[in-house]
Scaffold this active site. Structure first.
Site, short mmCIF file in Angstrom:
data_model
loop_
_atom_site.label_atom_id
_atom_site.label_comp_id
_atom_site.label_asym_id
_atom_site.label_seq_id
_atom_site.Cartn_x
_atom_site.Cartn_y
_atom_site.Cartn_z
N LYS A 72 -36.55 -7.10 6.38
CA LYS A 72 -37.97 -8.03 7.31
C LYS A 72 -37.22 -9.44 6.77
CE LYS A 72 -41.03 -5.33 8.00
NZ LYS A 72 -42.52 -5.16 7.64
N ARG A 125 -33.06 5.21 3.51
CA ARG A 125 -33.02 4.66 4.69
C ARG A 125 -31.83 4.21 5.73
NH1 ARG A 125 -37.02 0.26 3.15
NH2 ARG A 125 -35.39 -1.64 4.69
N GLU A 163 -45.74 -2.48 8.92
CA GLU A 163 -46.56 -4.21 7.93
C GLU A 163 -46.12 -5.15 8.75
OE1 GLU A 163 -45.66 -5.22 4.53
OE2 GLU A 163 -46.77 -6.79 4.46
P1 ATP Z 1 -38.13 -4.21 5.18
O1 ATP Z 1 -37.50 -3.60 3.76
O2 ATP Z 1 -37.13 -4.28 6.72
O3 ATP Z 1 -39.00 -4.98 5.41
P2 ATP Z 1 -40.50 -2.58 5.26
O4 ATP Z 1 -40.05 -1.32 4.73
O5 ATP Z 1 -40.98 -3.05 4.38
O6 ATP Z 1 -39.00 -3.06 5.60
P3 ATP Z 1 -42.16 -1.47 6.80
O7 ATP Z 1 -42.97 -2.56 8.05
O8 ATP Z 1 -43.47 -1.58 6.18
O9 ATP Z 1 -41.23 -2.59 6.62
O10 ATP Z 1 -41.74 -0.14 7.45
C1 ATP Z 1 -42.32 0.59 8.38
C2 ATP Z 1 -42.05 2.08 8.01
O11 ATP Z 1 -40.74 1.98 8.74
C3 ATP Z 1 -42.19 2.46 6.86
O12 ATP Z 1 -42.53 4.08 6.69
C4 ATP Z 1 -40.41 2.21 6.39
O13 ATP Z 1 -40.23 3.20 5.09
C5 ATP Z 1 -39.96 2.54 7.59
N1 ATP Z 1 -38.17 1.75 7.23
C6 ATP Z 1 -38.53 0.55 6.63
N2 ATP Z 1 -37.34 0.42 7.35
C7 ATP Z 1 -36.02 1.93 7.57
C8 ATP Z 1 -35.32 1.57 7.85
N3 ATP Z 1 -33.87 0.80 7.30
N4 ATP Z 1 -34.98 3.17 7.10
C9 ATP Z 1 -35.34 3.71 7.98
N5 ATP Z 1 -36.84 3.29 7.21
C10 ATP Z 1 -37.04 1.88 7.37
MG MG Z 2 -42.71 -2.08 3.45
#
Ligand code: ATP
Ligand code: MG
Length: 555
Positions: free
Chosen positions: A271, A261, A37
């Protein structure tokens, strides 16, 4: 497109599942995607997800897409899109095709209309709060919305008018008609569309209704022909909904598989929290070398290879766990130990005057560029009457077991001579501001012909030849191994390390570093691994310490 898919030896549960899906014929072509995102910069957790997505596609001779999941216009910005692309390319995970979920808004709208026609979706006039009340809890079933049984015709009409902008933000939603008593709360008539007048960074003001993640994601995967939609564990409970939408729509069905994760000690990987650190000025920006963002690590001196190496060493597992930050530091230290040329730099200088060395003389001493790599060659270090050593390498009154310079004692200057302290000069406050020494010309190169030994070797630079530099040392941003583990009523920011950035404005580096440029990395002997920071100008060199020489987590 290849027809024969090579099947590598499965090394984890995802690769095993993918190999099985090929064997069973469920999928003949492997395609993965990374779906960020664009609401922040990528962090090291995203690197883990990327490494899984990219490598599985490669190992199975498939394809890998980058798709921006831009369904939430309020928080998304072009700056984030640009930085995400830059970081992914830097990591070396080049995508086959680039998409935006917003490319599919029209198709996703049509899917919604199909579900309405099937009697599987309805327009609901409950407010957000009411929807939450009606939803029930983990132990109590939900209650049907009074709008649940609207006719197909009325739903089609209302949904078209939602799109046309006839209704106020938040006044209506489109919901899937599933099961208000489901044990999985995500299945209790989830919202598919909401009304939101927000400018979208790509579609502008074309839309005033936006699909929710759950309704956009699987359908986008399906449109692209993704075989395996790999994501982190928090989406596990969303999988039944993911499967429900593609099944009810009768479209190509990808397979979602979840993995743990990445959690890293002394680090927050969200984020939202990273944005707060930036916005409130706790760090100097998204690329502050203390940030766990890819741009932060890049500026800190990490290489893309070291981050890829880290990701492959941690692997993928089904259960969440905490990875020791020492593992990440190991990856870069191990690489730099092999590749970084050695240099002498004095971070906190103390002047040394060699009394028996002629004032107008300079001699050039050979120094090896890398102790384990003769091919790296040698360079010449100027030596003169006035030098700098580290303040720490001199004690007027030495503590027990202190073997470095002290009055009356002889030590070796790296690559140079034995020197012996014969006196000190102090300022009015009694601080030693200069150390007076003599040197033994017979020890040139660092050994005494008479075989006498010294117990310490210290580094130095020649004062008139040295280049002034600013050096920045970093500590973990958070003091606790798990910064998210805050006491009742506490806040994660309370765990910030008070002085995680230490600036040493008066350091000196050997003259061969005068023209060091961005991307240059060195081992400053005895001080760690350093790189040039982007704040460097033609007037001033700025170095970041990437990592120390040893793992000090165990200290
Ligand atoms: P955040 O919680 O940091 O905002 P998010 O999951 O909302 O992270 P996205 O931009 O939606 O961020 O993430 C893109 C991809 O990265 C998703 O498929 C998510 O599962 C993966 N991802 C995000 N954070 C992690 C993490 N700490 N470890 C592994 N994969 C991750
Ligand atoms: Mg997300």
């Amino acid at each position: 497109m290849t027809t024969s898919v090579s099947t590598p030896v499965p090394s984890d549960f995802i690769r095993t599942a993918v190999a099985e899906d090929i064997k069973s014929g469920r999928f003949t072509h492997i395609k993965t995607r990374f779906p960020p995102e664009p609401n922040g910069y990528l962090h090291i957790g995203h690197a883990k997800a990327l490494s899984v997505d990219f490598n599985i596609a490669q190992e199975f001779n498939g394809e890998f897409n980058l798709r921006f999941d831009d369904t939430n216009p309020a928080k998304e910005e072009q700056e984030y899109v640009d930085s995400i692309k830059e970081d992914i390319l830097w990591l070396g995970y080049e995508w086959d095709e680039l998409f935006f979920a917003s490319d599919y808004f029209e198709a996703i709208y049509d899917y919604a209309v199909q579900l309405i026609k099937k009697g599987k979706a309805y327009v609901c006039d409950l407010s957000g709060d009411q929807i939450r009340e009606y939803r029930g809890t983990l132990t109590a079933p939900g209650v049907d919305s009074p709008y649940r049984n609207r006719s197909v015709e009325e739903n089609l009409d209302l949904f078209a008018r939602m799109r046309a902008g006839e209704f106020a933000d938040g006044s209506r939603t489109l919901r899937a008609k599933i099961d208000m008593a489901s044990g999985n709360i995500n299945m209790r008539d989830p919202v598919m569309y909401r009304i939101l007048r927000a400018h979208h960074h790509r579609t502008g003001d074309k839309w005033c209704i936006y699909p929710l993640y759950d309704f956009a994601h699987g359908q986008s995967d399906s449109i692209e022909g993704i075989s395996h939609s790999l994501c982190s564990l928090e989406y596990e409970a969303h999988r039944p909904l993911y499967d429900w939408y593609v099944r009810e729509l009768g479209i190509y069905a990808p397979r979602q598989i979840e993995f743990a994760r990445l959690n890293l000690s002394y680090t927050v990987l969200s984020k939202r929290k990273l944005l707060q650190l930036v916005k409130e000025g706790h760090v100097r920006g998204w690329d502050d070398p203390r940030m766990p963002t890819l741009s932060g690590y890049r500026r800190r001196g990490y290489t893309a290879a070291s981050i890829r190496d880290f990701c492959s060493r941690i692997g993928v597992a089904k259960a969440d766990s905490m990875v020791d930050i020492g593992m990440l530091e190991f990856s870069i230290r191990d690489e730099l130990n092999k590749t970084a040329p050695r240099a002498l730099a004095v971070l906190r200088p103390l002047k040394v005057v060699i009394e028996n060395y002629p004032e107008d003389q300079t001699d050039m001493l050979d120094a090896v560029n890398h102790p384990d790599d003769p091919a790296a060659g040698t360079r010449q270090l100027p030596f003169s009457r006035e030098l700098y050593i580290e303040q720490d390498d001199f004690r007027e009154v030495p503590p027990p077991k202190y073997f470095r310079l002290t009055p009356g004692r002889e030590v070796r200057l790296r690559y140079a001579y034995f020197i012996k302290c014969v006196g000190v000069v102090k300022d009015e406050a009694g601080n030693v501001i200069e150390v007076r020494c003599t040197y033994d010309p017979a020890t040139r190169g660092g050994n005494a012909p008479d075989g006498r030994k010294v117990k310490a070797t210290i580094h130095w630079v020649s004062a008139p030849h040295a280049v002034a530099a600013e050096v920045r040392l970093y500590d973990h941003l958070f003091t606790k191994p798990n910064p998210d583990d805050v006491p009742e009523g506490g806040h994660f920011l309370e765990g910030l390390t008070p002085n995680s950035l230490e600036i040493l404005p008066n350091a000196f580096v050997e003259p061969s570093l005068r023209d060091a440029t961005l991307g240059s990395r060195y081992q400053f002997e005895r001080n760690g691994y350093f790189c040039i920071d982007s704040d460097t100008t033609s007037e001033k060199l700025v170095f970041n310490r990437t990592v120390g020489l040893k793992d000090n987590a165990s200290k």
